[in-house]
Enzyme design. Structure first.
Site, mmCIF file in Angstrom:
data_model
loop_
_atom_site.group_PDB
_atom_site.id
_atom_site.type_symbol
_atom_site.label_atom_id
_atom_site.label_comp_id
_atom_site.label_asym_id
_atom_site.label_seq_id
_atom_site.Cartn_x
_atom_site.Cartn_y
_atom_site.Cartn_z
ATOM 1 N N LYS A 116 30.462 42.490 31.648
ATOM 2 C CA LYS A 116 29.788 41.577 32.566
ATOM 3 C C LYS A 116 28.421 41.124 32.070
ATOM 4 O O LYS A 116 28.011 39.984 32.292
ATOM 5 C CB LYS A 116 29.662 42.242 33.940
ATOM 6 C CG LYS A 116 30.988 42.391 34.678
ATOM 7 C CD LYS A 116 30.779 43.034 36.029
ATOM 8 C CE LYS A 116 32.040 42.990 36.880
ATOM 9 N NZ LYS A 116 33.180 43.641 36.273
ATOM 10 N N GLU A 200 22.276 43.503 39.904
ATOM 11 C CA GLU A 200 22.106 42.143 40.384
ATOM 12 C C GLU A 200 21.487 42.142 41.775
ATOM 13 O O GLU A 200 21.637 43.104 42.541
ATOM 14 C CB GLU A 200 23.459 41.417 40.457
ATOM 15 C CG GLU A 200 24.085 41.145 39.108
ATOM 16 C CD GLU A 200 25.412 40.437 39.242
ATOM 17 O OE1 GLU A 200 25.868 39.891 38.219
ATOM 18 O OE2 GLU A 200 25.992 40.420 40.340
ATOM 19 N N HIS A 235 34.488 46.050 48.450
ATOM 20 C CA HIS A 235 34.500 45.090 47.352
ATOM 21 C C HIS A 235 35.908 44.724 46.892
ATOM 22 O O HIS A 235 36.083 44.185 45.802
ATOM 23 C CB HIS A 235 33.686 45.608 46.160
ATOM 24 C CG HIS A 235 32.293 46.019 46.526
ATOM 25 N ND1 HIS A 235 31.336 45.117 46.937
ATOM 26 C CD2 HIS A 235 31.700 47.237 46.557
ATOM 27 C CE1 HIS A 235 30.215 45.765 47.195
ATOM 28 N NE2 HIS A 235 30.408 47.043 46.979
ATOM 29 N N ARG A 297 43.044 36.864 33.318
ATOM 30 C CA ARG A 297 44.442 37.180 33.650
ATOM 31 C C ARG A 297 44.818 36.391 34.891
ATOM 32 O O ARG A 297 43.999 35.690 35.475
ATOM 33 C CB ARG A 297 44.579 38.677 33.938
ATOM 34 C CG ARG A 297 43.581 39.166 34.989
ATOM 35 C CD ARG A 297 43.804 40.590 35.418
ATOM 36 N NE ARG A 297 42.708 41.142 36.179
ATOM 37 C CZ ARG A 297 42.473 40.918 37.459
ATOM 38 N NH1 ARG A 297 43.273 40.106 38.133
ATOM 39 N NH2 ARG A 297 41.456 41.477 38.087
#
Length: 672
Positions: A116, A200, A235, A297
């Site tokens: 990420k 973040e 999440h 994907r």
């Protein structure tokens, strides 16, 4: 086109790929673990090969063995589905080296988006907006804590190699940061073999909106519009829809262009999803979205895109992997209507959505048509095991607009029947029927915001539920009588009767069920055209028949109703009006000798592995303290003290496998 492909996956996605391959005239090879020997995807495929034991590390993650099976069976390509090896760059590289097509992007693209922090740096270079945060290489805990403070709480810790909510923790204060960081790192290491994290800014009212992209080897790239995936717990997505409600066309164009730019920046091929987070504190705006990650994907929620575009994305995958150009240009793609996908899971919403295991004693889908679709990898009689993702099915509906599609979703959920283990079905019904959901008042905190409305309250069995359960037992016994008589040499013998026949006595039978406030006694008299029942002081006249699908058509005092009663030994599950309750029939006297666990016992909420023990016998703990951490289905679950006390016993160590309901730790009151 390929003549034969191997599907390196299981469950509903394997079945989904087989379905499209069959329509395209492509033969399929399934692989399976010992736990999946009788699975639906194994039965659907043209051929199937055993991989190994149930554990994914010994079966579905055995890259070399899967590649060897592909070559041995003559498969020209491997479809990895999602999860498992789908985003494994090394596997994609090995396939290329062995001249077996990998139905997915090249290894370089997987690597580019696999971490990420590096992915965000590339997106900055490509001019794609990203969320403010720390994406550097440094991993010193003190330095990360300082970065979090500089960003400003709340923040989100995310495993750099993460996905599916694993290795992700929201942190609201500096005091919570060290423990959350350690947990996220452990989970990242266990799930992905990489404990590095990024940090973040956590947006207080975000919506999770993603763009489906496709690219081919000829340099063409398109987007197939957006999906709103804001309804999440822990999440992980619960209900997705397309298109995103209230999205201005200008924002759709800007987000689609950013997603295509992201795909082109890494030389992408095949299906991918660029995920954005949108700050909706002031509504959806062209400049109010930020890149989160790219999933290299096919996504679980791809069917909603198929429903609004009329395209088969698995077919697109096979065509692109074979070297063909994209089937459509951007100008030829358009949005038609609205679609929802609801993920039906074996999990307990009342227990923080922890996964559940057990048999699917009853599994009935709503009636399927062009606007109602079910993707599943299980059938009635199958079991959900602790080894894999607990998804039972995906329910997808389409309507001319959002309101019509939502009504279809509500109706389809009401007509779904699942019994035998805990599921989120009632939770999905409550969510789909919530006024705020109907008004598209969406953000990723929706479920927590309305949790009291959404999590189903336990429904106690009424006298009518007990009466229907009793009627099922009586009709089952009547069917057994008929069967016994048909096989008997003397069909008129009274000894063939296993119901209420008594010498010199009225034909009656008694049943006892467990109730919330004591035993519930039922007396039944044969009334000729039915049964006269007395249930906890109430009297009913019942008659009925068992239909071909196993459901019950009953008349209660002249009121005809449809119901389903599932009998599982002494446990009985009664489903009426789309809701279900459980009752237990008492056959033997319960002595009550079993010791109750009480608040001083920490029980295993599911089968799993102990990965951390934070206390020892003799330690003093306070209510809420973390005592032990389990891993199940690649997720960590921290178990805390329910009361203040002293640890009297710790029964398990790190690495131990435990079953559901086992006492892990026992506490005693400090006053003892």
């Amino acid at each position: 086109m390929f003549q034969k492909i191997l599907i390196a996956n299981r469950g509903e996605i394997a079945c989904r790929v087989i379905d499209t391959a069959r329509k395209m005239g492509v033969r399929t090879v399934a692989v399976y673990s010992e736990a999946d020997a009788n699975a639906r995807h194994v039965q659907m495929a043209d051929e199937a090969v055993l991989l190994g034991p149930a554990e994914v590390s010994e079966s579905y993650l055995k890259a070399d063995k899967i590649l060897e099976i592909a070559k041995r069976t003559g498969a020209q390509a491997i479809h990895p589905g999602y999860g498992f090896l789908s985003e494994n760059a090394d596997f994609a590289e090995k396939c290329a080296a062995e001249k077996v097509a990998f139905i997915g992007p090249p290894a370089s693209a997987i690597r580019a988006m696999g971490l990420k922090d590096a992915a965000k740096a590339m997106m900055v270079e490509a001019g794609v907006p990203v969320v403010p945060g720390y994406h550097g290489e440094g991993q010193d805990p003190e330095m990360l804590a300082k970065e979090a403070s500089a960003i400003g709480y709340p923040v989100l810790i995310k495993a750099v190699a993460g996905g599916g909510g694993k290795g992700m923790r929201r942190v609201d204060s500096a005091a919570e940061f060290p423990e959350a960081l350690a947990s996220a790192k452990r989970e990242g290491a266990n799930a992905f073999g990489d404990d590095r994290v990024l940090i973040e800014k956590f947006l207080t009212k975000p919506r999770h909106i993603e763009i489906q992209v496709f690219a081919d080897r000829q340099g063409n790239a398109v987007h197939l519009f957006e999906r709103d995936c804001s309804l999440q717990r822990r999440h992980q997505k619960v209900i997705e829809e397309a298109p995103a409600p209230d999205m201005p066309q200008s924002m759709r164009d800007a987000m689609g262009a950013a997603a295509v730019a992201a795909a082109k920046a890494i030389g992408y091929e095949g299906a991918g999803t660029v995920e954005f987070i949108a700050d909706v504190s002031d509504g959806l705006k062209d400049d109010g979205f930020y890149f989160m990650e790219m999933n290299t994907r096919l996504q679980v929620e791809h069917p909603v895109t198929e429903m609004i575009t009329g395209q088969d994305l698995v077919s697109w995958q096979l065509q692109v992997a074979f070297g063909e150009a994209l089937p459509c240009s951007q100008d030829a793609l358009s949005i038609s209507g609205h679609a929802f996908e609801a993920r039906l899971y074996a999990e307990d919403p009342d227990n923080d959505f922890l996964p559940a295991t057990g048999p699917l004693l009853r599994l009935r889908t709503p009636e399927l048509d062009d606007g109602v679709r079910v993707d599943t990898g299980v059938r009635e009689g199958d079991a959900v095991t602790p080894f894999y993702d607990p998804m039972i099915a995906k329910l997808i509906v389409w309507g001319e607009n959002r309101a019509v599609a939502l009504r279809k979703l509500q109706a389809a959920l009401s007509n779904y029947e699942v019994a035998g283990l805990a599921t989120n079905l009632e939770f999905l019904k409550n969510t789909a029927s919530h006024p705020a959901f109907a008004d598209a008042d969406l953000d990723t905190g929706f479920i927590e915001r309305f949790r009291d409305d959404l999590v189903p309250k336990r429904t106690s069995a009424s006298s009518r539920h007990i009466a229907l359960a009793t009627l099922q037992l009586l009709l089952d016994a009547r069917q057994a009588n008929q069967s016994k008589k048909s096989q008997s040499t003397d069909p008129y013998s009274p000894w063939n009767d296993i119901t209420a026949w008594r010498m010199n006595d009225a034909a009656h039978v008694d049943y006892t069920f467990e109730g919330d406030e004591g035993d519930i006694h039922v007396t039944v008299l044969d009334a000729g055209n039915g049964f006269q029942m007395k249930v906890a002081g109430e009297e009913f006249h019942l008659s009925g028949t068992i239909e071909e699908d196993g459901s019950l058509r009953a008349s209660i005092d002249g009121h005809i109703v449809s119901a389903t009663v599932v009998v599982d030994n002494t446990r009985m599950i009664v489903i009426t009006d789309g809701k279900q309750v459980e009752v237990n029939r008492i056959i033997t006297d319960h002595s009550g000798d079993g010791e109750e666990a009480g608040a001083g016992a920490i029980l295993s909420p599911m089968p799993g592995k102990i990965i951390q023990v934070s206390v020892a016998a003799g330690d003093t703990v306070s209510k809420g303290d973390s005592l032990i951490v389990m891993e199940a289905m690649k997720m960590e679950h921290s178990l805390t003290a329910a009361v203040d006390g002293i640890v009297s016993d710790v029964f398990f160590e790190i690495g131990d496998q435990v079953e559901e309901g086992i006492v892990l730790i026992r506490l005693e009151s400090e006053d003892v």
